[in-house]
Scaffold this active site. Sequence first.
Site, PDB file in Angstrom:
ATOM      1  CD  GLU A  21       7.644-117.923  68.061  1.00 30.02           C
ATOM      2  OE1 GLU A  21       8.816-118.279  68.188  1.00 30.02           O
ATOM      3  OE2 GLU A  21       6.690-118.679  68.232  1.00 30.02           O
ATOM      4  CB  CYS A  55      -4.236-121.128  71.420  1.00 33.25           C
ATOM      5  SG  CYS A  55      -5.730-121.526  70.490  1.00 33.25           S
ATOM      6  CB  CYS A  68      -5.562-128.639  68.451  1.00 33.16           C
ATOM      7  SG  CYS A  68      -6.903-127.512  68.035  1.00 33.16           S
ATOM      8  CB  CYS A  97      -1.549-127.369  68.037  1.00 29.17           C
ATOM      9  SG  CYS A  97      -1.019-125.650  67.890  1.00 29.17           S
ATOM     10  N   GLY A 115      -2.676-118.676  68.121  1.00 29.44           N
ATOM     11  CA  GLY A 115      -4.001-118.219  68.518  1.00 29.44           C
ATOM     12  C   GLY A 115      -5.100-118.543  67.538  1.00 29.44           C
ATOM     13  CD  GLU A 116      -9.917-119.942  65.922  1.00 28.70           C
ATOM     14  OE1 GLU A 116      -9.427-121.022  65.574  1.00 28.70           O
ATOM     15  OE2 GLU A 116     -10.438-119.138  65.095  1.00 28.70           O
ATOM     16  CB  SER A 118      -6.097-120.583  59.497  1.00 28.53           C
ATOM     17  OG  SER A 118      -6.200-121.915  59.940  1.00 28.53           O
ATOM     18  CB  SER A 145      -7.712-126.167  61.510  1.00 25.27           C
ATOM     19  OG  SER A 145      -6.764-125.188  61.189  1.00 25.27           O
ATOM     20  CG  LEU A 146     -12.009-131.258  58.257  1.00 19.60           C
ATOM     21  CD1 LEU A 146     -13.272-130.738  58.925  1.00 19.60           C
ATOM     22  CD2 LEU A 146     -12.318-131.700  56.822  1.00 19.60           C
ATOM     23  CG  HIS A 147      -6.542-130.749  61.602  1.00 20.38           C
ATOM     24  ND1 HIS A 147      -5.730-130.488  60.530  1.00 20.38           N
ATOM     25  CD2 HIS A 147      -6.522-129.632  62.364  1.00 20.38           C
ATOM     26  CE1 HIS A 147      -5.228-129.264  60.653  1.00 20.38           C
ATOM     27  NE2 HIS A 147      -5.694-128.729  61.736  1.00 20.38           N
ATOM     28  CG  ASN A 186       6.005-129.419  61.287  1.00 23.11           C
ATOM     29  OD1 ASN A 186       6.837-129.915  60.547  1.00 23.11           O
ATOM     30  ND2 ASN A 186       5.261-128.381  60.949  1.00 23.11           N
TER      31      ASN A 186
HETATM   32  N1  SAH Z   1      -5.987-121.487  65.465  1.00 24.24           N
HETATM   33  C1  SAH Z   1      -6.143-121.402  64.072  1.00 24.24           C
HETATM   34  C2  SAH Z   1      -5.008-120.653  63.448  1.00 24.24           C
HETATM   35  C3  SAH Z   1      -3.659-121.284  63.660  1.00 24.24           C
HETATM   36  S1  SAH Z   1      -3.247-122.049  62.186  1.00 24.24           S
HETATM   37  C4  SAH Z   1      -6.299-122.788  63.481  1.00 24.24           C
HETATM   38  O1  SAH Z   1      -6.067-123.753  64.181  1.00 24.24           O
HETATM   39  O2  SAH Z   1      -6.689-122.881  62.325  1.00 24.24           O
HETATM   40  C5  SAH Z   1      -2.084-123.180  62.595  1.00 24.24           C
HETATM   41  C6  SAH Z   1      -2.186-124.337  61.616  1.00 24.24           C
HETATM   42  O3  SAH Z   1      -1.118-125.232  61.893  1.00 24.24           O
HETATM   43  C7  SAH Z   1      -3.475-125.101  61.819  1.00 24.24           C
HETATM   44  O4  SAH Z   1      -3.973-125.643  60.653  1.00 24.24           O
HETATM   45  C8  SAH Z   1      -2.996-126.186  62.725  1.00 24.24           C
HETATM   46  O5  SAH Z   1      -3.874-127.234  62.742  1.00 24.24           O
HETATM   47  C9  SAH Z   1      -1.643-126.500  62.134  1.00 24.24           C
HETATM   48  N2  SAH Z   1      -0.790-127.213  63.085  1.00 24.24           N
HETATM   49  C10 SAH Z   1      -0.820-127.150  64.422  1.00 24.24           C
HETATM   50  N3  SAH Z   1       0.105-127.969  64.970  1.00 24.24           N
HETATM   51  C11 SAH Z   1       0.749-128.567  63.941  1.00 24.24           C
HETATM   52  C12 SAH Z   1       1.831-129.496  63.860  1.00 24.24           C
HETATM   53  N4  SAH Z   1       2.424-129.967  64.951  1.00 24.24           N
HETATM   54  N5  SAH Z   1       2.237-129.890  62.636  1.00 24.24           N
HETATM   55  C13 SAH Z   1       1.647-129.385  61.525  1.00 24.24           C
HETATM   56  N6  SAH Z   1       0.633-128.506  61.549  1.00 24.24           N
HETATM   57  C14 SAH Z   1       0.180-128.084  62.733  1.00 24.24           C
HETATM   58 FE1  SF4 Z   2      -3.203-124.624  67.777  1.00 18.37          FE
HETATM   59 FE2  SF4 Z   2      -5.084-123.499  66.210  1.00 18.37          FE
HETATM   60 FE3  SF4 Z   2      -5.724-125.514  67.843  1.00 18.37          FE
HETATM   61 FE4  SF4 Z   2      -5.111-123.105  68.869  1.00 18.37          FE
HETATM   62  S1  SF4 Z   2      -6.875-123.624  67.566  1.00 18.37           S
HETATM   63  S2  SF4 Z   2      -4.416-125.092  69.639  1.00 18.37           S
HETATM   64  S3  SF4 Z   2      -3.503-122.447  67.439  1.00 18.37           S
HETATM   65  S4  SF4 Z   2      -4.310-125.584  66.083  1.00 18.37           S
END
Ligand code: SAH
Ligand code: SF4
Length: 409
Positions: free
Chosen positions: A132, A154, A158, A161, A211-212, A243, A265-267, A342
């Site tokens: 997508e 991926c 996480c 996700c 994907g990463e 990212s 993507s710290l979180h 989300n």
């Molecule tokens: N794999 C890479 C690139 C994907 S970016 C990464 O994780 O950075 C996708 C972004 O959307 C990331 O910041 C991820 O943490 C965020 N994301 C994933 N699931 C989500 C959700 N359910 N709600 C909001 N953001 C989300």
């Molecule tokens: Fe989702 Fe990015 Fe984590 Fe892969 S690395 S599972 S795309 S948030």
Amino acid sequence: MTNLAAPSSSSQALNDLNETERKRILAKSALFAPPTAMTEDGRRDLVGLSREELEAVLTDIGEKPFRAKQVWHWIYHQGVTDFSKMSTIAKPLQNKLTEHFIVSRPSVTTEQTSKDNTRKFLFRFRDGQEAETVYIPDRQEDRGAVCISSQVGCTLSCTFCHTGTQKLVRNLGAAEIVGQFMAARDSYKEWPSPKGETPRLLSTIVLMGMGEPLYNYENVAKAMKIVMDGEGIALSRRRITLSTSGVVPMMDRCGDELAINLAISLHAVTNELRDEIVPLNRKYPIEELMAACRRYPAASNSRRITFEYIMLRGINDSDADARELVRLIRGIPAKVNLIPFNPWPGSDFKPSTKERLARFAQIIMDAGYSAPIRMPRGRDILAACGQLKTQSEKLRRTIAKNPDDKSEI
Ligand code: SAH
Ligand code: SF4
């Protein structure tokens, strides 16, 4: 005598360690390589080749290397996919090119436009795999970001996700990565590529789809070099953001070779929590990740590193978390994107309340950092962050189970 040029023994050790890790990552990545970019009748796809490779394939069919410049212009500046439309090339050569080559696009399985004008594409590649891509228009101006996928699925799981629930099928090739952007431009008829300061509708690329990207570094890097080439699409490196969930050893290489913008993507601000919700943290913990951010060459006041922080109710959204976040990023030119979670079916997390979001943002802003709250876009078409999971796969499963039930369509 000065020994300034000699790396200290600890930075040398770090380099060696990272080099070993990089080799391991690249070897693993090769196991998920995309199929060769070739049609069934043996024609080679020219999209996704570097300039040198393009010269080489043209030389192979007896043409002079300078032809590469001409063909490159037609493919990436004009956006032409049909050799017979390359009007500066004589007819016999047009025919010869058609015999040996194609200029591909992924095919469009579905294209949906949201009420807020976000447009989601499901693209299908030659082997039937799909990914997508989302175009997110700016609310105020005639420009927007194209969110591109780098892998089908991926490996990283996480916990918040949706993409992470789909296991890795394969890496996307350079042609498929550039192809997403070009096919999105086809949809908006944005050809030829706008030059210099001419405004662009599809004005930025964010590698934030499925994907990463740093686990598919070679293909991503090749694709971004094509996109940045001044004689083609010519997108500035300042308009591209990659990212990553924190693949530390590849961050260094990305900085050295591409110097595009970085988003992390710290979180979570403690290893204990991040180990759980971003499992890659067990390999590259927060301290190493922050050190890699400090080394990242593009970090300067004009080019801040973005820290993405998904707001999960009662999990990572306290005042103490916000203060620790500020402490972690201190000294790094940074901004923080707060992403409301989300929800998706099957996930137990809840989004933080509006009040929590506002308070959290305030603490970060009080420390002098910008902390915009990212409003979800394209919700009605499941285009928002973390929801990019091939819907058609789900649909096929539903239909296979019960051919008459189209309730998920
Ligand atoms: N794999 C890479 C690139 C994907 S970016 C990464 O994780 O950075 C996708 C972004 O959307 C990331 O910041 C991820 O943490 C965020 N994301 C994933 N699931 C989500 C959700 N359910 N709600 C909001 N953001 C989300
Ligand atoms: Fe989702 Fe990015 Fe984590 Fe892969 S690395 S599972 S795309 S948030």
